[in-house]
Design a protein around this motif. Structure first.
Motif, short mmCIF file in Angstrom:
data_model
loop_
_atom_site.label_atom_id
_atom_site.label_comp_id
_atom_site.label_asym_id
_atom_site.label_seq_id
_atom_site.Cartn_x
_atom_site.Cartn_y
_atom_site.Cartn_z
N THR A 1 5.21 10.95 -1.20
CA THR A 1 4.53 9.66 -1.30
C THR A 1 5.51 8.59 -1.75
OG1 THR A 1 2.48 10.77 -1.85
CG2 THR A 1 2.66 8.44 -2.45
N ILE B 1 1.15 7.12 8.10
CA ILE B 1 0.18 6.18 7.54
C ILE B 1 -1.23 6.57 7.96
CG2 ILE B 1 -0.47 3.75 7.32
CD1 ILE B 1 2.29 2.99 8.32
N TYR C 1 5.03 1.43 -0.44
CA TYR C 1 5.31 0.80 0.84
C TYR C 1 6.45 -0.21 0.75
CZ TYR C 1 4.23 -1.56 5.24
OH TYR C 1 4.29 -2.10 6.50
N PHE D 1 0.84 -1.19 0.00
CA PHE D 1 0.00 0.00 0.00
C PHE D 1 0.88 1.23 0.00
CE2 PHE D 1 0.09 -1.25 4.51
CZ PHE D 1 0.57 -0.10 5.10
N LEU E 1 1.96 4.98 0.95
CA LEU E 1 1.89 5.79 2.15
C LEU E 1 1.90 7.26 1.74
CD1 LEU E 1 4.44 3.90 4.36
CD2 LEU E 1 1.99 3.63 4.23
N ARG E 2 0.81 7.95 2.02
CA ARG E 2 0.76 9.37 1.72
C ARG E 2 1.27 10.12 2.94
NH1 ARG E 2 -4.11 9.62 0.72
NH2 ARG E 2 -4.99 10.65 2.53
N GLU F 1 -4.88 4.40 3.62
CA GLU F 1 -3.68 3.76 3.10
C GLU F 1 -3.45 2.40 3.75
OE1 GLU F 1 -2.79 8.24 3.01
OE2 GLU F 1 -3.88 6.84 4.26
#
Length: 473
Positions: A25, A301, A28, A3, A5-6, A305
């Protein structure tokens, strides 16, 4: 499933970690391969945060070192091998935390107003969580900060990262902080009557008091390739005065457990804010693992996300399951009287119980393995001893956390009419089941498992963030 991660410049208000360092960004999987990593969660959902933590433990590079920081909404978190019926007052947990008292109207007496029905309706739910690591039972809220370090087994030491957190606290001016022989972080206080504002004792008041107070416990999970050490630091919790009652079960004097029992200690806030604490811990972490630790910024996180990862979704589903929370309980015995295996004196029995009433249950993984009740009062002229035996056998294989009302359960188990109201209400109280007065006239019968699921199933599915169907619990 990976996923993204923003990384955000600021976290939501509900999290005391409010000013995370910026970063870009990242995928992951790209970040998981780095030698040193720092993560922070914006969620306050304990099931989600512990599932993210478990995902990091499983998926980060075997030679990497990871720091993960998060905070949870009010929760009671028991260890992997603990017994919720022994460790937790399920009745108080179900009631939730009361709202802060409303200020008295101008010109009124100084006495605080009694809570009204509207205030009672605004009680804050408390989650019950069984974590995957060992150790004892702890209380979480937004006045605490949770820290976790994941590292290779060769680098693992039970005090190494506790000392890291203790150094961070001392750097913030918290005096007398050390790691004790139980690997907990404690604070030695020699109070001369000038209590520093913000320090709180277990009674929840900023008062005076000397002694040694626990400010952060430790728990561990060790695998063949990875090691996890995590703890909860008491920062500015407003609920310390309620912890003792929440963690004291009415059934404690009647239960003999095979699992791990908690060791009670005096507790105290250290009196620093969540963001200040997080910055100090990250500084110490970087000193230990190089100033470039977490190079490129701290990875923040969010809930969306995290739940994009199927492994995290499965983790949340497992942790929320009643068959995990209750069904993983090691074998225990509940007995109203001393036995050869457990000769302790028992607490006084309730006056309203029938004379000569006795009960003994052996429970494994939440399921009754054996039962022996005696002294029940039957309406018909029968051989009471043989009826007790028939009723007791009918209770075997029942799952304790799915019993909705012991009065009804006993009545249904008996082949002849039995006066089960008093005994049933007492057993409801012992095992944290709603009493008749709580349900009210015509109220719905709910088991302990159903009540907890009803209260907490939708907590992470807030409007505008996720749809409930994104994770089927």
């Amino acid at each position: 499933m990976a996923f993204a991660l923003r990384v955000r410049r600021a976290l939501p208000r509900r999290n005391p970690f409010t000013h995370a360092p910026p970063a870009q960004t990242r995928a992951y999987t790209q970040y998981l391969s780095r030698p040193v990593q720092i993560y922070r969660s914006t969620s306050t959902d304990p099931y989600l945060n512990l599932s993210i933590e478990h995902h990091l433990l499983q998926r980060s590079h075997p030679d990497s070192t990871v720091l993960f920081l998060y905070t949870n909404r009010p929760s009671v978190v028991i260890g992997r091998n603990q017994n919720p019926w022994l460790e937790v007052n399920l009745h108080q947990l179900r009631q939730g935390l009361p709202p802060p008292p409303s200020p008295p109207p101008k010109g009124s007496a100084d006495d605080p107003p009694s809570p009204d029905s509207e205030q009672e309706a605004r009680r804050t739910p408390i989650a019950l969580v069984r974590r995957r690591s060992g150790g004892g039972t702890v209380f979480h809220d937004v006045g605490n900060a949770n820290w976790a370090v994941i590292c290779p087994p060769a680098a693992f030491d039970r005090d190494r990262h506790g000392e890291m957190v203790a150094r961070a606290l001392r750097a913030l001016g918290v005096a007398g902080v050390r790691v004790n022989e139980r690997h907990d972080i404690v604070m030695d206080v020699n109070d001369d009557g000038h209590e520093e504002e913000g320090r709180a004792r277990e009674d929840g008041r900023a008062g005076t008091g000397s002694g040694t107070f626990k400010v952060s416990g430790s728990a561990y999970k060790l695998t063949r390739t990875r090691s996890l050490h995590h703890g909860t630091c008491l920062l500015q919790s407003a609920n310390l005065g309620r912890v003792s009652g929440l963690l004291r079960s009415p059934a404690e004097g009647f239960i003999k457990a095979r699992g791990v029992e908690s060791v009670r200690s005096p507790i105290r806030n250290v009196g620093v804010g969540g963001e200040v604490f997080a910055d100090a811990v990250m500084r110490e972490f970087r000193r230990m693992y190089g100033e470039s630790a977490g190079e490129g910024g701290v990875v923040v996180i969010g809930e969306a996300e995290a739940l994009a990862a199927e492994e995290v979704v499965r983790g949340v589903r497992e942790l929320r399951s009643p068959d995990w929370i209750f069904g993983q309980t090691p074998q225990f015995t509940f007995s109203t009287h001393p036995t050869e295996e457990d000769p302790r004196e028992r607490p006084p029995m309730a006056d309203f119980l029938p004379y000569g009433f006795r009960a003994q249950f052996t429970v494994r993984h939440g399921e009754i393995q054996s039962a022996a009740l005696a002294g029940l009062e039957y309406h018909d002229f029968v051989d009471e001893a043989s009826q007790d035996e028939i009723l007791s056998k009918a209770l075997v294989k029942q799952r304790l956390h799915y019993i909705k009302d012991w009065r009804r359960t006993l009545a249904q188990a008996s082949p002849v009419p039995v006066d089960a109201d008093d005994v049933g209400e007492w057993l409801n109280h012992m095992f944290g089941i709603q009493s008749a007065s709580e349900r009210g006239e015509g109220g719905t019968l709910l088991s302990t498992a159903e009540i907890l699921s009803y209260n907490f199933a939708g907590e992470i599915f807030r409007a505008g963030e996720l749809r409930r169907e994104s994770i089927d619990l």
